[in-house]
Write an enzyme that holds these catalytic residues in place. Structure first.
Site, PDB file in Angstrom:
ATOM      1  N   GLY A  46      53.621  58.373  73.445  1.00 24.25           N
ATOM      2  CA  GLY A  46      53.887  59.794  73.240  1.00 24.25           C
ATOM      3  C   GLY A  46      52.552  60.495  73.197  1.00 24.25           C
ATOM      4  CD  GLU A  47      48.978  63.812  72.937  1.00 21.09           C
ATOM      5  OE1 GLU A  47      49.135  63.710  74.167  1.00 21.09           O
ATOM      6  OE2 GLU A  47      47.934  63.466  72.365  1.00 21.09           O
ATOM      7  CB  SER A  48      47.768  59.299  69.780  1.00 21.18           C
ATOM      8  OG  SER A  48      46.712  59.920  70.469  1.00 21.18           O
ATOM      9  CB  CYS A  78      51.030  54.170  75.513  1.00 26.72           C
ATOM     10  SG  CYS A  78      50.084  55.263  76.584  1.00 26.72           S
ATOM     11  NE  ARG A 107      44.441  61.489  72.683  1.00 27.42           N
ATOM     12  CZ  ARG A 107      44.393  62.794  72.899  1.00 27.42           C
ATOM     13  NH1 ARG A 107      43.363  63.512  72.523  1.00 27.42           N
ATOM     14  NH2 ARG A 107      45.387  63.398  73.518  1.00 27.42           N
ATOM     15  CB  ILE A 135      52.254  57.174  81.213  1.00 27.13           C
ATOM     16  CG1 ILE A 135      53.326  56.447  82.041  1.00 27.13           C
ATOM     17  CG2 ILE A 135      52.416  58.695  81.332  1.00 27.13           C
ATOM     18  CD1 ILE A 135      54.742  56.620  81.505  1.00 27.13           C
ATOM     19  NE  ARG A 136      47.960  62.939  79.734  1.00 26.04           N
ATOM     20  CZ  ARG A 136      46.810  63.555  80.009  1.00 26.04           C
ATOM     21  NH1 ARG A 136      46.350  63.561  81.242  1.00 26.04           N
ATOM     22  NH2 ARG A 136      46.134  64.139  79.081  1.00 26.04           N
ATOM     23  CG  HIS A 171      54.727  53.542  78.334  1.00 22.06           C
ATOM     24  ND1 HIS A 171      55.313  54.292  77.348  1.00 22.06           N
ATOM     25  CD2 HIS A 171      53.554  54.140  78.619  1.00 22.06           C
ATOM     26  CE1 HIS A 171      54.530  55.319  77.050  1.00 22.06           C
ATOM     27  NE2 HIS A 171      53.450  55.251  77.809  1.00 22.06           N
ATOM     28  CD  GLU A 173      58.236  52.406  76.372  1.00 19.48           C
ATOM     29  OE1 GLU A 173      57.467  51.413  76.371  1.00 19.48           O
ATOM     30  OE2 GLU A 173      57.828  53.591  76.401  1.00 19.48           O
TER      31      GLU A 173
END
Ligand code: GLN
Length: 198
Positions: A46-48, A78, A107, A135-136, A171, A173
């Protein structure tokens, strides 16, 4: 096994689905009371920076730090890897990592050209290669002496373990392949490796 999935933000729903598929009972963790019920925890992507803020706002940071210190088995993917690391480069100034695994991660460290990519990742523990969706993703720039590197891509660690803490920069999942979750759940059920006598 009741496996918590930190559900403050990000890709928690897919993790819960894969955990159910491997026979674990997933529980979305949003409050300290949820955390107290679980035997292990997934910290999703997600967004850490947002997740770090929400950890404080939800009052989960302190109980989570306590569970981690007590040896809670955790899988961080991630942004989850970033949250669990000891050191974050290119993070926000107010971003406080949990320091559960002795890694220095950057990051979005794969840079703009290869922002997101997919590649096969050789993981000895689970046999055949695993399809890695990045992903990023964070780039692992420093690996502490107590950390085992379980897989690398282009010379950079992408799957690491220290004690009960397992982290991936990709990821799992999203791979349509439940082997990493299955392995995590089985290892968590087995408990920590015995400390060698001597
Ligand atoms: N770049 C994100 C962060 O800094 C992580 C991306 C992800 O989890 N897919 O938190």
């Amino acid at each position: 096994m009741k496996i918590g999935v930190l559900a403050l933000q990000g890709a928690f729903a897919r993790h819960a689905a894969v955990l159910s598929a491997v026979g674990a009972a997933p529980l979305e963790v949003r409050h300290a009371g949820d955390l107290a019920q679980v035997d292990a925890l997934v910290v999703p992507g997600g967004e850490s920076t947002t997740m770090s803020m929400l950890l404080e706002a939800s009052g989960l940071r302190e109980p989570l730090e306590e569970r981690l210190a007590g040896g809670l088995a955790v899988l961080g993917t991630c942004a989850g890897m970033i949250l669990l690391a000891a050191e974050v480069l290119d993070g926000r100034l107010d971003q406080r990592p949990l320091g559960a695994i002795d890694l220095g991660v950057r990051r979005n460290g794969y840079g703009r050209q290869v922002d997101s990519f997919e590649t096969e990742v050789a993981v000895e523990e689970i046999g055949a290669p695993f399809h890695g969706v990045f992903i990023r993703a964070p780039l692992v720039e420093r690996v502490g002496p107590g950390v085992e590197v379980l897989a690398e891509v282009d010379g950079h660690a992408v799957l690491c373990r220290e004690g009960n803490v397992l982290v991936s920069s990709f990821h799992p999942e999203l791979a349509g392949d439940d082997r990493i979750h299955r392995w995590f759940v089985e290892s968590a059920a087995a408990g920590p490796d015995p400390v060698p006598e001597g």
